[in-house]
Design a protein around this motif. Structure first.
Motif, PDB file in Angstrom:
ATOM      1  N   UNK A 110      27.465 -23.186  40.186  1.00  0.00           N
ATOM      2  CA  UNK A 110      26.901 -22.090  40.664  1.00  0.00           C
ATOM      3  C   UNK A 110      27.714 -20.631  40.522  1.00  0.00           C
ATOM      4  N   UNK A 111      29.021 -21.082  40.339  1.00  0.00           N
ATOM      5  CA  UNK A 111      30.182 -19.916  39.980  1.00  0.00           C
ATOM      6  C   UNK A 111      29.937 -19.567  38.416  1.00  0.00           C
ATOM      7  N   UNK A 112      29.516 -20.648  37.718  1.00  0.00           N
ATOM      8  CA  UNK A 112      29.068 -20.258  36.195  1.00  0.00           C
ATOM      9  C   UNK A 112      27.879 -19.473  36.265  1.00  0.00           C
ATOM     10  N   UNK A 113      26.951 -19.609  36.749  1.00  0.00           N
ATOM     11  CA  UNK A 113      25.621 -18.949  36.820  1.00  0.00           C
ATOM     12  C   UNK A 113      25.872 -17.521  37.469  1.00  0.00           C
ATOM     13  N   UNK A 114      26.880 -17.375  38.303  1.00  0.00           N
ATOM     14  CA  UNK A 114      27.067 -15.890  38.776  1.00  0.00           C
ATOM     15  C   UNK A 114      27.785 -15.074  37.932  1.00  0.00           C
ATOM     16  N   UNK A 115      28.721 -15.701  37.168  1.00  0.00           N
ATOM     17  CA  UNK A 115      29.265 -15.186  36.087  1.00  0.00           C
ATOM     18  C   UNK A 115      28.728 -14.825  34.973  1.00  0.00           C
ATOM     19  N   UNK A 116      27.665 -15.619  34.406  1.00  0.00           N
ATOM     20  CA  UNK A 116      26.789 -15.363  33.602  1.00  0.00           C
ATOM     21  C   UNK A 116      26.010 -14.097  33.831  1.00  0.00           C
ATOM     22  N   UNK A 117      25.426 -14.181  34.971  1.00  0.00           N
ATOM     23  CA  UNK A 117      24.836 -12.832  35.237  1.00  0.00           C
ATOM     24  C   UNK A 117      25.513 -11.416  35.580  1.00  0.00           C
ATOM     25  N   UNK A 118      26.594 -11.703  35.415  1.00  0.00           N
ATOM     26  CA  UNK A 118      27.588 -10.379  35.699  1.00  0.00           C
ATOM     27  C   UNK A 118      28.041 -10.133  34.053  1.00  0.00           C
ATOM     28  N   UNK A 119      28.370 -11.070  33.343  1.00  0.00           N
ATOM     29  CA  UNK A 119      28.549 -11.053  31.936  1.00  0.00           C
ATOM     30  C   UNK A 119      27.565 -10.222  31.218  1.00  0.00           C
ATOM     31  N   UNK A 120      26.390 -10.811  31.465  1.00  0.00           N
ATOM     32  CA  UNK A 120      25.108 -10.281  30.442  1.00  0.00           C
ATOM     33  C   UNK A 120      24.852  -9.000  30.988  1.00  0.00           C
ATOM     34  N   UNK A 121      24.839  -8.657  32.396  1.00  0.00           N
ATOM     35  CA  UNK A 121      24.825  -7.234  32.897  1.00  0.00           C
ATOM     36  C   UNK A 121      25.969  -6.346  31.981  1.00  0.00           C
ATOM     37  N   UNK A 122      27.289  -6.902  32.181  1.00  0.00           N
ATOM     38  CA  UNK A 122      28.293  -6.006  31.285  1.00  0.00           C
ATOM     39  C   UNK A 122      27.859  -5.793  30.102  1.00  0.00           C
ATOM     40  N   UNK A 123      27.412  -6.745  29.408  1.00  0.00           N
ATOM     41  CA  UNK A 123      27.109  -6.643  28.040  1.00  0.00           C
ATOM     42  C   UNK A 123      26.062  -5.573  27.629  1.00  0.00           C
ATOM     43  N   UNK A 124      25.078  -5.708  28.496  1.00  0.00           N
ATOM     44  CA  UNK A 124      24.030  -4.633  28.575  1.00  0.00           C
ATOM     45  C   UNK A 124      24.613  -3.308  28.799  1.00  0.00           C
ATOM     46  N   UNK A 125      25.484  -3.160  29.735  1.00  0.00           N
ATOM     47  CA  UNK A 125      25.751  -1.785  30.009  1.00  0.00           C
ATOM     48  C   UNK A 125      26.895  -1.454  28.663  1.00  0.00           C
ATOM     49  N   UNK A 126      27.496  -2.326  28.332  1.00  0.00           N
ATOM     50  CA  UNK A 126      28.440  -1.846  27.098  1.00  0.00           C
ATOM     51  C   UNK A 126      27.574  -1.423  25.991  1.00  0.00           C
ATOM     52  N   UNK A 127      26.453  -2.227  25.665  1.00  0.00           N
ATOM     53  CA  UNK A 127      25.476  -1.573  24.601  1.00  0.00           C
ATOM     54  C   UNK A 127      24.898  -0.523  24.896  1.00  0.00           C
ATOM     55  N   UNK A 128      24.343  -0.117  26.186  1.00  0.00           N
ATOM     56  CA  UNK A 128      23.469   1.009  26.708  1.00  0.00           C
ATOM     57  C   UNK A 128      24.645   2.241  26.777  1.00  0.00           C
ATOM     58  N   UNK A 129      25.658   2.057  27.348  1.00  0.00           N
ATOM     59  CA  UNK A 129      26.430   3.427  27.542  1.00  0.00           C
ATOM     60  C   UNK A 129      27.648   3.750  26.491  1.00  0.00           C
ATOM     61  N   UNK A 130      27.995   2.495  25.883  1.00  0.00           N
ATOM     62  CA  UNK A 130      29.287   2.521  25.282  1.00  0.00           C
ATOM     63  C   UNK A 130      28.941   2.510  23.645  1.00  0.00           C
ATOM     64  N   UNK A 131      28.271   1.390  23.263  1.00  0.00           N
ATOM     65  CA  UNK A 131      28.047   1.185  21.838  1.00  0.00           C
ATOM     66  C   UNK A 131      27.071   2.340  21.314  1.00  0.00           C
ATOM     67  N   UNK A 132      26.178   2.542  22.256  1.00  0.00           N
ATOM     68  CA  UNK A 132      25.107   3.233  21.519  1.00  0.00           C
ATOM     69  C   UNK A 132      25.968   4.856  21.517  1.00  0.00           C
ATOM     70  N   UNK A 133      26.652   5.329  22.231  1.00  0.00           N
ATOM     71  CA  UNK A 133      27.280   6.589  22.064  1.00  0.00           C
ATOM     72  C   UNK A 133      28.327   6.551  21.075  1.00  0.00           C
ATOM     73  N   UNK A 134      28.979   5.449  20.787  1.00  0.00           N
ATOM     74  CA  UNK A 134      29.892   5.295  19.571  1.00  0.00           C
ATOM     75  C   UNK A 134      29.109   5.280  18.410  1.00  0.00           C
ATOM     76  N   UNK A 135      27.998   4.648  18.206  1.00  0.00           N
ATOM     77  CA  UNK A 135      27.195   4.726  17.263  1.00  0.00           C
ATOM     78  C   UNK A 135      26.691   6.054  16.962  1.00  0.00           C
ATOM     79  N   UNK A 136      26.471   7.058  17.850  1.00  0.00           N
ATOM     80  CA  UNK A 136      26.062   8.325  17.539  1.00  0.00           C
ATOM     81  C   UNK A 136      27.184   9.178  17.120  1.00  0.00           C
ATOM     82  N   UNK A 137      28.246   8.981  17.522  1.00  0.00           N
ATOM     83  CA  UNK A 137      29.494   9.944  17.423  1.00  0.00           C
ATOM     84  C   UNK A 137      30.564   9.569  16.544  1.00  0.00           C
ATOM     85  N   UNK A 138      30.320   8.105  16.014  1.00  0.00           N
ATOM     86  CA  UNK A 138      31.311   7.847  15.039  1.00  0.00           C
ATOM     87  C   UNK A 138      30.897   7.578  13.640  1.00  0.00           C
ATOM     88  N   UNK A 139      31.553   7.863  12.612  1.00  0.00           N
ATOM     89  CA  UNK A 139      31.078   7.814  11.384  1.00  0.00           C
ATOM     90  C   UNK A 139      31.001   6.384  11.147  1.00  0.00           C
TER      91      UNK A 139
END
Length: 194
Positions: free
Chosen positions: A108-137
């Motif tokens: 149960x703890x692993x599954x909760x962590x999984x949900x949190x980590x996957x949500x975190x990864x999606x936020x990185x991809x959407x808010x951080x990585x996409x902006x880095x790709x747009x603004x960085x050579x």
């Protein structure tokens, strides 16, 4: 989470965003492997997951987040949100790392962590990585990919909650990495005796 590469898409070795998104896919797969396996196979898959999460987050904290803070408007806030998520995940992962994977409380703890980590990864991809790709050579993204790979080779292999900044990672990381890698070597040697 990650999409198939298209012709002309950056290759993971040439672009930090592609590299980290590839690792997000590997993390997702390892969570599934831990969830669906049992006994020794579960323990081994979980140790792979712990190691990948630890080195991945350390490299992001040392290389990616410091760049993102200043690369785009709102970068400081985006990075702080990711660091808060990383700290919480490290705390949970550290708790799990001390548990037996056969413990009824583990899954149960692993599954909760999984949900949190996957949500975190999606936020990185959407808010951080996409902006880095747009603004960085592309050249800088390639240099960052090399730096991430180098940082991962020296990173701790277990979670260390409270060490979420580049400065703290650089100061505490080498000692923690040495301790973690010694712990891993002992654990692996003990498997041979059973």
């Amino acid at each position: 989470m990650t999409q198939e590469a298209q012709v002309g898409d950056p290759v993971a070795g040439d672009d930090v965003v592609a590299l980290l998104m590839q690792q997000h896919g590997e993390i997702h797969n390892l969570f599934d492997e831990v969830r669906t396996s049992e006994g020794e196979a579960r323990r081994e898959a979980f140790q792979k997951l712990v190691r990948l999460l630890a080195v991945h987050e350390t490299a992001e904290e040392e290389i990616v987040h410091p760049t993102a803070r200043t690369a785009f408007d709102g970068g400081e806030e985006v990075v702080q949100d990711r660091l808060d998520e990383e700290r919480a995940a490290k705390e949970t992962l550290s708790r799990l790392d001390d548990m037996d994977t056969d413990d009824p409380k583990f899954m149960p703890i692993l599954l909760s962590l999984r949900d949190d980590v996957l949500k975190h990864a999606r936020a990185e991809e959407r808010y951080e990585f996409a902006q880095l790709r747009r603004t960085t050579s592309p050249q800088r993204l390639a240099m960052m990919a090399k730096a991430v790979k180098a940082a991962e080779k020296m990173a701790p292999t277990h979670p260390h909650p409270g060490v979420e900044s580049a400065t703290k990672n650089i100061a505490a990381g080498p000692v923690a990495a040495l301790m973690d890698r010694t712990r891993d070597a002992i654990r692996n040697a003990m498997k041979g005796d059973t």
